[in-house]
Structure formats: C-alpha cells, structure tokens
Design a protein around this motif. Structure first.
Motif, short mmCIF file in Angstrom:
data_model
loop_
_atom_site.label_atom_id
_atom_site.label_comp_id
_atom_site.label_asym_id
_atom_site.label_seq_id
_atom_site.Cartn_x
_atom_site.Cartn_y
_atom_site.Cartn_z
N ASN A 129 0.67 -1.21 0.04
CA ASN A 129 0.12 0.15 -0.11
C ASN A 129 0.90 1.20 -0.08
O ASN A 129 2.26 1.04 0.23
CB ASN A 129 -1.00 0.09 1.11
CG ASN A 129 -0.23 -0.05 2.62
OD1 ASN A 129 0.77 0.42 2.98
ND2 ASN A 129 -0.46 -1.22 3.22
N ARG A 130 0.22 2.34 -0.08
CA ARG A 130 0.86 3.55 -0.19
C ARG A 130 1.79 3.94 1.06
O ARG A 130 2.82 4.69 0.98
CB ARG A 130 -0.07 4.76 -0.27
CG ARG A 130 -0.98 4.72 -1.66
CD ARG A 130 -2.08 5.54 -1.78
NE ARG A 130 -1.73 6.98 -1.89
CZ ARG A 130 -1.74 7.96 -2.76
NH1 ARG A 130 -1.92 7.43 -4.04
NH2 ARG A 130 -1.06 8.98 -2.74
N VAL A 131 1.16 3.68 2.23
CA VAL A 131 1.82 3.87 3.52
C VAL A 131 2.93 3.10 3.39
O VAL A 131 4.25 3.77 3.77
CB VAL A 131 1.14 3.26 4.75
CG1 VAL A 131 1.81 3.54 5.74
CG2 VAL A 131 -0.33 4.14 4.83
N GLN A 132 3.32 1.77 3.16
CA GLN A 132 4.48 1.14 2.97
C GLN A 132 5.27 1.87 1.88
O GLN A 132 6.63 1.97 2.25
CB GLN A 132 4.29 -0.42 2.58
CG GLN A 132 3.68 -1.10 3.77
CD GLN A 132 3.24 -2.61 3.47
OE1 GLN A 132 3.31 -2.95 2.17
NE2 GLN A 132 3.12 -3.45 4.44
N LEU A 133 4.93 2.17 0.83
CA LEU A 133 5.84 2.86 -0.12
C LEU A 133 6.15 4.25 0.50
O LEU A 133 7.40 4.19 0.25
CB LEU A 133 4.81 3.11 -1.37
CG LEU A 133 5.61 3.94 -2.55
CD1 LEU A 133 6.63 3.04 -2.89
CD2 LEU A 133 4.70 4.19 -3.81
N ALA A 134 5.49 4.97 1.26
CA ALA A 134 5.98 6.23 1.73
C ALA A 134 6.96 5.86 2.96
O ALA A 134 8.27 6.62 2.93
CB ALA A 134 4.76 6.97 2.47
N ILE A 135 7.19 4.74 3.50
CA ILE A 135 8.03 4.47 4.49
C ILE A 135 9.36 4.07 3.76
O ILE A 135 10.40 4.37 4.16
CB ILE A 135 7.43 3.38 5.42
CG1 ILE A 135 6.31 3.88 6.30
CG2 ILE A 135 8.61 2.80 6.34
CD1 ILE A 135 5.56 2.76 7.12
N LEU A 136 8.94 3.37 2.67
CA LEU A 136 10.44 2.80 1.99
C LEU A 136 11.14 4.14 1.29
O LEU A 136 12.46 4.18 1.46
CB LEU A 136 9.84 1.86 0.76
CG LEU A 136 10.93 1.41 -0.11
CD1 LEU A 136 11.75 0.58 0.53
CD2 LEU A 136 10.29 0.75 -1.17
N VAL A 137 10.32 4.98 0.76
CA VAL A 137 10.90 6.19 0.28
C VAL A 137 11.46 7.04 1.33
O VAL A 137 12.85 7.87 1.43
CB VAL A 137 9.74 7.40 -0.16
CG1 VAL A 137 10.43 8.80 -0.83
CG2 VAL A 137 9.34 6.42 -1.62
N HIS A 138 10.89 7.21 2.67
CA HIS A 138 11.75 8.01 3.49
C HIS A 138 12.77 6.97 4.19
O HIS A 138 13.75 7.72 4.57
CB HIS A 138 10.45 8.09 4.79
CG HIS A 138 11.04 8.65 6.06
ND1 HIS A 138 11.55 7.92 7.02
CD2 HIS A 138 11.01 9.96 6.61
CE1 HIS A 138 12.29 8.81 8.07
NE2 HIS A 138 11.80 9.90 7.68
N ASP A 139 12.59 5.87 4.40
CA ASP A 139 13.99 5.03 4.92
C ASP A 139 15.13 5.36 3.91
O ASP A 139 16.28 5.20 4.29
CB ASP A 139 13.32 3.66 5.31
CG ASP A 139 12.58 3.47 6.16
OD1 ASP A 139 12.70 4.58 7.01
OD2 ASP A 139 12.13 2.39 6.57
N ALA A 140 14.89 5.35 2.59
CA ALA A 140 15.83 5.53 1.64
C ALA A 140 16.36 7.02 1.37
O ALA A 140 17.10 7.01 0.71
CB ALA A 140 15.40 4.97 0.21
N ASP A 141 15.54 7.76 2.37
CA ASP A 141 15.91 9.25 2.17
C ASP A 141 15.84 9.61 0.82
O ASP A 141 16.59 10.48 0.35
CB ASP A 141 17.42 9.28 2.49
CG ASP A 141 17.67 10.92 3.10
OD1 ASP A 141 16.77 11.80 3.43
OD2 ASP A 141 18.75 11.21 2.99
N LEU A 142 14.71 9.29 0.08
CA LEU A 142 14.60 9.88 -1.41
C LEU A 142 13.63 11.18 -1.46
O LEU A 142 13.45 11.59 -2.47
CB LEU A 142 13.95 8.59 -2.09
CG LEU A 142 14.85 7.40 -2.12
CD1 LEU A 142 14.14 6.40 -2.94
CD2 LEU A 142 16.01 7.74 -3.00
N LEU A 143 13.05 11.55 -0.26
CA LEU A 143 12.14 12.55 -0.33
C LEU A 143 12.83 13.92 -0.48
O LEU A 143 13.71 13.88 0.36
CB LEU A 143 11.14 12.50 0.80
CG LEU A 143 10.19 13.48 0.98
CD1 LEU A 143 8.96 13.17 -0.17
CD2 LEU A 143 9.19 13.23 2.26
N GLU A 144 12.49 14.50 -1.51
CA GLU A 144 13.16 15.80 -1.58
C GLU A 144 12.43 17.07 -0.81
O GLU A 144 11.13 16.82 -0.51
CB GLU A 144 13.12 16.54 -3.21
CG GLU A 144 13.77 15.68 -3.94
CD GLU A 144 13.63 15.83 -5.60
OE1 GLU A 144 13.20 17.16 -5.67
OE2 GLU A 144 14.18 15.31 -6.43
#
Length: 52
Positions: free
Chosen positions: A36-51
């Motif tokens: 789901n989107r929550v897991q995707l957001a966590i993945l992005v956050h953990d990988a430090d990909l959020l600008e």
C-alpha cells in the motif's frame, strides 16, 4: 505521494490525470513489492529519497 497527497493533488502538480497517477502508483507498489501507499512512503523515507 510520499507526503500523503491524494492522487488528484499529485496529478494537478504534475500536470497529468488522476487516472495516470493511479496507474503509476499501482506499478510502483508492484515493482517495489509493497502492499500500500503507506508502505511505499515508509520505503521512500527510509531510503532518504524525499526531496524537501
């Protein structure tokens, strides 16, 4: 999307339709193996990909 925006909001920001955003989200979920989107957001956050 990682910021919690709705598909319609993402579409407006990118200049594309909500349906296109839904398609891209679905494909990202499948390719990254998240449910789901929550897991995707966590993945992005953990990988430090959020600008900021």
């Amino acid at each position: 999307m990682a910021r919690g925006d709705a598909n319609a909001d993402v579409g407006r920001r990118l200049g594309t339709s909500e349906a296109t955003v839904k398609t891209h989200v679905s494909r990202a979920l499948a390719k990254l193996g998240v449910a789901n989107r929550v897991q995707l957001a966590i993945l992005v956050h953990d990988a430090d990909l959020l600008e900021e």
